[in-house]
Design an enzyme around this catalytic site. Structure first.
Site, PDB file in Angstrom:
ATOM      1  N   THR A 196       0.813  -1.213   0.000  1.00  0.00           N
ATOM      2  CA  THR A 196       0.000   0.000   0.000  1.00  0.00           C
ATOM      3  C   THR A 196       0.850   1.268   0.000  1.00  0.00           C
ATOM      4  OG1 THR A 196      -0.147   0.011   2.414  1.00  0.00           O
ATOM      5  CG2 THR A 196      -1.931  -1.080   1.221  1.00  0.00           C
ATOM      6  N   ASP A 343      -0.303  -3.792  19.625  1.00  0.00           N
ATOM      7  CA  ASP A 343      -0.272  -3.204  18.278  1.00  0.00           C
ATOM      8  C   ASP A 343      -0.019  -1.710  18.318  1.00  0.00           C
ATOM      9  OD1 ASP A 343      -0.301  -3.106  15.509  1.00  0.00           O
ATOM     10  OD2 ASP A 343      -2.473  -2.932  15.367  1.00  0.00           O
ATOM     11  N   ASP A 345       2.475   0.145  17.494  1.00  0.00           N
ATOM     12  CA  ASP A 345       3.765   0.005  16.834  1.00  0.00           C
ATOM     13  C   ASP A 345       4.234   1.304  16.205  1.00  0.00           C
ATOM     14  OD1 ASP A 345       1.704  -0.157  15.029  1.00  0.00           O
ATOM     15  OD2 ASP A 345       2.699  -1.541  13.695  1.00  0.00           O
TER      16      ASP A 345
END
Lengths: 572, 204
Positions: A196, A343, A345
């Site tokens: 992406t 998550d 991150d």
């Protein structure tokens, strides 16, 4: 106006597991890819000198984040505090795809390139909004992505534009006609790989990482030859020894409540988890041209919430990493959160800027905004941490461990700062970050690697009826102090642009696109775009007139209103 | 369906599966081979019962992965397993490509009442269903279209993910475990009642 169709032939899109293989097009057949061309784009060849000089180029926008340093600081002053109130749309271009829009327009000599969800590319006239050509990628049947069919734009070099695709390919198109020149299968989408990010073009190489941190991939950053599509080097973001130093506290000194003894026992039993450890890189690296190094941030470990089956620090997930531009060899890293089970991150692309070190001496620095809600300031030489900012969001309960029933903790799993790009004003020593406040519960549930399927190891769940909002925050990277902060009604996702005109532009999920006073955060101008403005803005000039441009297409991940508009603004 | 009928159908399909297997399907045979699928999934795209999913117009990658998983044994189904046993990988791709091009049938299921839709929307937002299944629940690639699917089938699969009896997507199982049980009925009714033809065809 008449239109014609140019065609190129490619091998069947169903080709399997062609990791690293390039499909040459001459003489091949079986499927037809078509580009709809209205007229040829009058674009010059983009040299390395042009790419290297992008920081002071006010005519073109040659990089997704404006320059190799990724400052997103536009040096044009024509649109400024005194006249921004008169900013108005010059043109609106509507794409065929009404879906999540995260593209940063690339502009070369009056020709603009934008991408959409599902890997469409448009070349349009940056002065009028008229279309030159439209390329629609022939997507393979197998795509695996977690958070929307997004694409963040093209890279440009010489006479080609480059795009990564959801089916994990890198494609090179003729910048003038949109015809497919080559495509390379980067990795197997059936194993959870997808693309992406906008690639980065430098020194004849196209740099690209991978998505897949929710699918148990092994992350990487790679360089491909810009002319041929052949792989030049590969850097795996999860080394064969991913255990690290068994850090018990995060970069800001907070206890992460790790059970090191249990992890060591699991390591003995299960071995190193590096092969399915995640570590996606899906935002552009910053390039230090002088030292021939790149700096990027590595995403979460897989599975997101279940640390029991991935013992160790899970290097280099949740880290800033530098590698050699020519070889891809490791230079240095700094891990923010070892053994992340939230998550939270590292996604927002790092920025190269001079900073004050702990002794007040100016040194080459790297800054990054984490989903934790802190801005981190590093020494570029060795990646070491100089300081971290005040928290830009509520961090109540950080780091409460996930439970099967769900444990509440802030920030929610989208951050803090998600992938949203920061912008810097180097004269003010300020970096501008957009944040989310989304209260969530973190649930853990253990399951073995499912082979390219969604692998969260639990769930993060927005607490129904909880108040959600966002903010725009200016942080002094030389002190770590918040200079100003403005609350927004919705969580923020997209990114910012700073200008020498003393402005900061950023958009909101409810459709508002605003200009802030870079010094104090006052809102100086607003425009309602009709759909979520969740794409990073850019700036350029044609015939001496400056434009601000942004995509308004909403966002899949946090479900903001979709649209399909690219809108360019001028101030006269 | 009674267990006896189930067995009888299994035996018949297994016999037919022998015809289907044994080599990649030639393009000209695909229509003929798909007749076997029509036995349960319907000659006009409307399945024979409400616990058999619509596959006409379903997302291509999703169909392929389900066939693959039935063969690998990670998704269990007594009817499907013998059918896919002999398929080669290209056969699965071909069948997926064949069915994805068909028009999704209108099953005539009612739109959910507003209070049901509100509850469903809250549940979907909480775990981020649209992040993968997209805005209109049309799915894409390896993610299933849910809009307009049989309500009974949707409900059964959510519960199967939750209790682990459908084990080929642990991520979905985790999300379903994090969802309160009384959200499933409204979710399934809401999804079943969606008509999304107007939104299709502008992506990949």
């Amino acid at each position: 106006m008449g239109s014609c169709r140019t065609a190129a032939t490619i091998f069947g899109a169903l080709a399997l597991s062609l990791a690293g293989s390039t499909l040459a097009l001459a003489g091949a057949e079986t499927e037809t890819v078509a580009t709809t061309m209205t007229r040829e784009a009058p674009v010059p060849s983009v040299t390395q000198d042009m790419l290297s000089g992008a920081a002071t180029d006010t005519k073109n926008n040659l990089h997704t984040n404006l320059n190799y340093e990724q400052t997103r600081y536009y040096q044009g002053k024509q649109i400024n505090k005194s006249n921004v109130s008169g900013l108005r749309p010059a043109w609106i271009f509507q794409t065929e795809v009404k879906e999540s829009l995260e593209t940063t327009p690339i502009v070369v000599d009056g020709v603009m390139y934008v991408t959409t969800s599902f890997n469409h590319v448009y070349a349009i006239d940056a002065k009028t909004g008229e279309q030159f050509w439209h390329y629609k990628h022939k997507m393979g049947p197998v795509t695996t992505y977690c958070c929307g069919p997004n694409n963040r734009g093209v890279a440009i070099h010489n006479d080609k534009v480059y795009m990564g695709t959801l089916d994990a390919k890198l494609v090179a198109l003729d910048a003038k006609t949109g015809s497919l020149i080559w495509e390379t299968q980067i990795a197997d989408p059936e194993l959870g790989y997808s693309e992406t990010m906008a690639p980065t073009a430098v020194d004849g190489k196209i740099l690209i990482g991978t998505n897949g941190g929710e699918y148990g991939i092994r992350g990487f950053v790679r360089a491909y030859d810009a002319e041929t599509g052949k792989q030049v080097w590969n850097f795996h973001t999860t080394p064969e020894d991913s255990t690290g130093v068994w850090a018990t506290h995060d970069a800001t000194g907070k206890d992460m409540h790790r059970d090191i003894a249990a992890e060591k026992a699991a390591l003995k039993k299960l071995g190193d988890p590096y092969k399915t450890l995640g570590g996606g890189v899906w935002q552009n690296p910053a390039v230090d041209l002088e030292n021939k190094r790149i700096y990027f941030v590595v995403g979460n470990p897989s599975p997101d919430l279940d640390g029991s089956i991935r013992p160790g620090d899970n290097l280099y997930t949740d880290s800033l990493v530098s590698v050699d531009l020519e070889t891809g060899k490791y230079v240095c890293h700094f891990q923010y959160i070892a053994h992340d089970v939230w998550d939270l991150d590292s996604v927002s692309p790092p920025i190269l800027v001079d900073v004050k070190d702990k002794d007040g001496k100016t040194v080459p620095g790297v800054i990054h905004a984490g989903k934790s809600g802190n801005v981190y300031v590093h020494n570029r030489d060795d990646c070491s941490l100089i300081r971290f900012s005040e928290a830009m969001v509520d961090q109540t309960g950080m780091w409460t461990l996930p439970t099967p029933e769900g444990a509440k903790m802030l920030p929610g799993a989208n951050g803090g700062v998600e992938w949203s790009v920061m912008a810097v004003n180097p004269d003010l020593n300020l970096t501008y970050a957009v944040n989310l406040h989304q209260p969530m519960t973190y649930h853990v549930e253990s399951s073995p690697y499912p082979g390219g399927k969604l692998w969260l190891g639990g769930a993060f769940k927005v607490i129904p009826d909880s108040e959600q909002f966002g903010n725009v925050t200016a942080v002094d990277y030389n002190t770590g102090k918040i200079k100003w902060q403005k609350k927004t009604p919705l969580p923020m996702m997209g990114g910012a642009l700073a200008t020498a005109g003393g402005l900061v532009f950023t958009g909101e999920g409810d459709g508002w696109f605003r200009a802030y006073d870079a010094e104090n955060g006052d809102v100086l101008w607003s425009f309602h775009a009709g759909a979520g403005v969740n794409a990073p803005p850019a700036a350029y000039a044609v015939d001496g007139k400056e434009y601000i441009v942004v995509g308004a297409g909403g966002n899949t991940q946090i479900d903001f209103k979709r649209g399909n508009n690219i809108i360019a603004f001028t101030a006269d | 369906m009674s267990r006896i009928l189930d067995w009888a159908l299994t035996a018949m399909l297994f016999e037919s599966a022998l015809i289907m297997g044994g080599g990649a399907i030639a393009a000209e045979d695909i229509e003929q081979k798909a007749q076997l699928c029509a036995t349960c999934h319907g000659a006009d795209g409307v399945p024979i019962n409400k616990t058999t999913p619509v596959i006409w117009g379903q997302d291509e990658g999703y169909i392929y992965l389900q066939l693959r998983d039935f063969q690998k044994g990670t998704r269990k189904n007594a009817l499907m397993e013998p059918i896919v046993a002999q398929l080669e990988r290209q056969d699965m791709y071909d069948l997926a490509a064949y069915f994805t091009k068909k028009k999704w049938p209108n099953l005539g299921q009612p739109s959910a009442a507003s209070e049901v839709a509100v509850k469903a929307d809250s549940a979907a937002s909480s775990i981020g269903c649209r992040g993968c299944h997209l805005e209109h629940f049309q799915g894409d690639g390896t993610t299933a279209r849910l809009a307009g699917q049989w309500q009974e089938y949707l409900l059964s699969q959510m519960l199967a993910f939750r209790d682990g009896s459908r084990g080929n997507n642990p991520g979905m199982s985790d999300l379903m475990k994090a969802t309160p049980e009384d959200d499933f009925e409204p979710l399934s009714k809401y999804l079943a009642g969606l008509q999304i033809d107007q939104y299709l065809g502008h992506g990949r």
